[in-house]
Scaffold this motif. Structure first.
Motif, PDB file in Angstrom:
ATOM      1  N   LYS A  28       0.833  -1.219   0.000  1.00 44.53           N
ATOM      2  CA  LYS A  28       0.000   0.000   0.000  1.00 44.53           C
ATOM      3  C   LYS A  28       0.858   1.256   0.000  1.00 44.53           C
ATOM      4  O   LYS A  28       0.577   2.222  -0.708  1.00 44.53           O
ATOM      5  CB  LYS A  28      -0.885   0.018   1.248  1.00 44.53           C
ATOM      6  N   LEU A  29       1.895   1.234   0.819  1.00 41.24           N
ATOM      7  CA  LEU A  29       2.764   2.408   0.927  1.00 41.24           C
ATOM      8  C   LEU A  29       3.457   2.685  -0.401  1.00 41.24           C
ATOM      9  O   LEU A  29       3.595   3.833  -0.820  1.00 41.24           O
ATOM     10  CB  LEU A  29       3.802   2.207   2.032  1.00 41.24           C
ATOM     11  N   ARG A  31       2.347   2.113  -3.322  1.00 45.90           N
ATOM     12  CA  ARG A  31       1.409   2.736  -4.258  1.00 45.90           C
ATOM     13  C   ARG A  31       1.141   4.198  -3.906  1.00 45.90           C
ATOM     14  O   ARG A  31       1.102   5.052  -4.770  1.00 45.90           O
ATOM     15  CB  ARG A  31       0.092   1.951  -4.297  1.00 45.90           C
ATOM     16  N   TYR A  32       0.996   4.448  -2.605  1.00 43.43           N
ATOM     17  CA  TYR A  32       0.670   5.825  -2.209  1.00 43.43           C
ATOM     18  C   TYR A  32       1.887   6.740  -2.306  1.00 43.43           C
ATOM     19  O   TYR A  32       1.803   7.862  -2.786  1.00 43.43           O
ATOM     20  CB  TYR A  32       0.104   5.846  -0.779  1.00 43.43           C
ATOM     21  N   LEU A  33       3.029   6.250  -1.862  1.00 47.65           N
ATOM     22  CA  LEU A  33       4.216   7.119  -1.798  1.00 47.65           C
ATOM     23  C   LEU A  33       5.044   7.055  -3.080  1.00 47.65           C
ATOM     24  O   LEU A  33       5.959   7.841  -3.280  1.00 47.65           O
ATOM     25  CB  LEU A  33       5.099   6.733  -0.602  1.00 47.65           C
ATOM     26  N   ILE A  97       8.917  12.617   0.399  1.00 45.33           N
ATOM     27  CA  ILE A  97       8.333  11.270   0.397  1.00 45.33           C
ATOM     28  C   ILE A  97       6.808  11.372   0.424  1.00 45.33           C
ATOM     29  O   ILE A  97       6.106  10.656  -0.283  1.00 45.33           O
ATOM     30  CB  ILE A  97       8.821  10.452   1.619  1.00 45.33           C
ATOM     31  N   LEU A  98       6.296  12.288   1.252  1.00 45.10           N
ATOM     32  CA  LEU A  98       4.847  12.420   1.403  1.00 45.10           C
ATOM     33  C   LEU A  98       4.205  13.144   0.225  1.00 45.10           C
ATOM     34  O   LEU A  98       2.987  13.191   0.113  1.00 45.10           O
ATOM     35  CB  LEU A  98       4.525  13.192   2.690  1.00 45.10           C
ATOM     36  N   GLY A  99       5.033  13.732  -0.640  1.00 45.96           N
ATOM     37  CA  GLY A  99       4.489  14.441  -1.788  1.00 45.96           C
ATOM     38  C   GLY A  99       4.024  15.844  -1.454  1.00 45.96           C
ATOM     39  O   GLY A  99       3.143  16.386  -2.112  1.00 45.96           O
TER      40      GLY A  99
END
Lengths: 204, 313
Positions: A28-29, A31-33, A97-99
């Motif tokens: 999941k991480l 894909r999100y990050l 990293i968090l965008g």
């Protein structure tokens, strides 16, 4: 409460659940990050409340360390606290990293945001497997570079003797970012976890 | 009453803001708390973009936050400590607190489709923590005041001995490290016991207050005057050599002897004796300066008081 112990089966079962949760979280991480997050094999132990400050002091003695705490609680008496620990020289590039644009977000908020994301994605993965629903408190900075961790812990008197402690390390190699997650499931909640583990073992 | 009616009643009456957005971040629900505090009507904002409804909200940050809830199926948080508010609204205590806008703790909760278990909407719960914010600010002010008080001499409002010594230690170390000049002036009221005997302790107190006020007015920002004890004071002068310190000491002494102090129906005239010492390469600690400035001060007393002596090896 002092005579709690995990059987070998319980420990293996918990280890397996954690491995699967780590896999799901990592997926999941990623894909999100949009970067790969590597989770290292966890270390599980039961720890005495009195030994806790010393243990933290050993691991994080010399460097500036920030610690973020987030409580979690679910059904059947499952509860605990997730501690995310950042050594100051390792906690780089969190905004990227968090965008976020670095201007969008303060340093403290970067820490609470990434902590919450790491904690909840992992624990949700764990909760799914034991058919539980977890809720979370807001992440809070417990200690920062100015207030040393062990100093903070020594000032507390715990209302539990023993806690189940799970250590997991996170690495984001693309950004040379590392941090440690320490899950602490204190007192009565250990027995509740054991009941859940026994149920899974029975069904197996 | 049906359970669902009870739920919607609670949502309408609860003392927290509740709003729900869909995956495109358009509003699908807006409770009464939100209506009253934002002064917007539910029927006007439903279907509208969250960012059109709150144009001041940090759009990029919020989008990423909501995206994390949608993608990770996990909650996200925002605390007033990092962001005082996200949605600019009035709060309910405009009379007894001072902040203009509501301080907010916010929880973003995933709302899943029952069948697919995919996150379809995000529920945003806004807690008004203006009270917490207000009391925290007050606490901060109080702590700052306490710190100030713990550094000051109650009577004269100059640095107390503890704080003065603390600062002296730092100034000493810095002067030694950077090879900068540093001087110390110690001064003591002449025949202070007599002043107390004639005018009483209130008269004596007045002399100390007037003396420190006068000295204080002749200093640079970086100089530090402290009450060393009783009627003796120390004056730390960074970046000042013996010559400069001696000149200042003389100016202070002369100004004080022509400084009449009104006390009840009397006018008190007082003088001070002064000792000056400059930093020497042989000094190991700040106390070395204090001892020598004190020796010079006693020399001034022995020579007849109301004079200044520069310490010489």
């Amino acid at each position: 409460m002092k005579d709690i112990a995990l059987t070998e089966d319980q420990r293996d079962c918990l280890q397996e659940l954690i491995n699967v949760a780590m896999g799901r979280a990592s997926d999941k991480l990623a894909r999100y990050l949009q970067t790969f997050v590597h989770l290292q094999v966890p270390y599980i132990e039961l720890i005495d409340s009195q030994a806790l400050p010393e243990r933290f002091a050993e691991n994080y003695a010399e460097e500036g360390v920030s610690l973020v705490s987030q409580g979690f609680y679910g059904e059947r008496g499952i509860l605990g606290e997730s501690l995310l620990i950042y050594k100051s020289h390792d906690a780089h590039g969190i905004a990227e990293i968090l965008g976020y644009e670095p201007d969008d977000i303060s340093e403290v908020e970067q820490l609470t945001d990434i902590s919450s994301i790491l904690t909840t994605t992992f624990l949700n993965g764990l909760a799914e497997q034991i058919d539980n629903q977890l809720a979370y408190s807001a992440p809070r900075i417990v200690s920062s570079v100015d207030t040393p961790l062990e100093q903070h812990l020594e000032q507390l008197s715990f209302n539990w003797d023993l806690a189940l402690k799970v250590d997991i390390s996170y690495q984001v190699t693309d950004y040379s970012f590392n941090c440690d997650m320490v899950l602490l499931i204190p007192g009565e909640a250990i027995v509740n976890i054991q009941a859940v583990l026994d149920q899974i073992l029975d069904e197996f | 009453m049906q359970l669902s009616d009870i739920h919607s009643l609670i949502l309408q009456r609860i003392n927290s803001g509740v709003l729900i957005v869909d995956a495109d971040i358009n509003l699908v629900y807006f409770n009464r708390f939100m209506e009253s505090h934002s002064q917007l009507k539910s029927e006007d904002v439903i279907g509208q973009s969250l960012f059109d409804t709150f144009p001041d909200a940090p759009e990029k940050w919020l989008k990423r936050k909501i995206q994390s809830v949608l993608m990770l199926n996990s909650p996200a948080f925002s605390s007033w400590e990092q962001r005082q508010y996200v949605f600019r609204m009035r709060h309910a205590r405009p009379v007894t607190t001072s902040s203009e806008f509501m301080a907010q703790d916010i929880t973003f909760i995933p709302v899943c489709n029952q069948q697919s278990n995919e996150v379809e909407q995000v529920c945003i719960v806004i807690d008004d923590v203006t009270d917490v914010f207000f009391y925290q600010e007050k606490l901060k002010d109080t702590l700052a005041k306490l710190e100030q008080v713990s550094r000051m001499d109650g009577l004269t409002q100059v640095a107390n001995r503890r704080f003065w010594e603390e600062r002296f230690k730092i100034e000493f170390a810095s002067a030694v490290r950077h090879q900068n000049p540093l001087s110390l002036i110690m001064f003591d009221m002449d025949k202070f016991k007599q002043v107390n005997d004639i005018y009483g302790h209130q008269g004596g107190d007045l002399v100390l207050v007037e003396a420190t006020r006068l000295v204080q007015s002749m200093l640079r920002k970086e100089d530090l005057l402290g009450r060393y004890g009783g009627e003796e004071f120390g004056l730390i002068l960074p970046n000042t050599g013996g010559k400069g310190a001696l000149e200042l000491a003389e100016r202070i002494r002369k100004a004080f002897q022509v400084h009449p102090m009104k006390f009840k129906e009397h006018v008190i005239h007082a003088t001070m004796s002064v000792g000056v010492c400059e930093l020497d390469n042989n000094f190991k600690k700040y106390e070395d300066l204090v001892t020598r400035a004190d020796l010079a001060l006693y020399q001034s007393k022995r020579d007849g008081r109301n004079r200044t002596t520069l310490y010489r090896k």
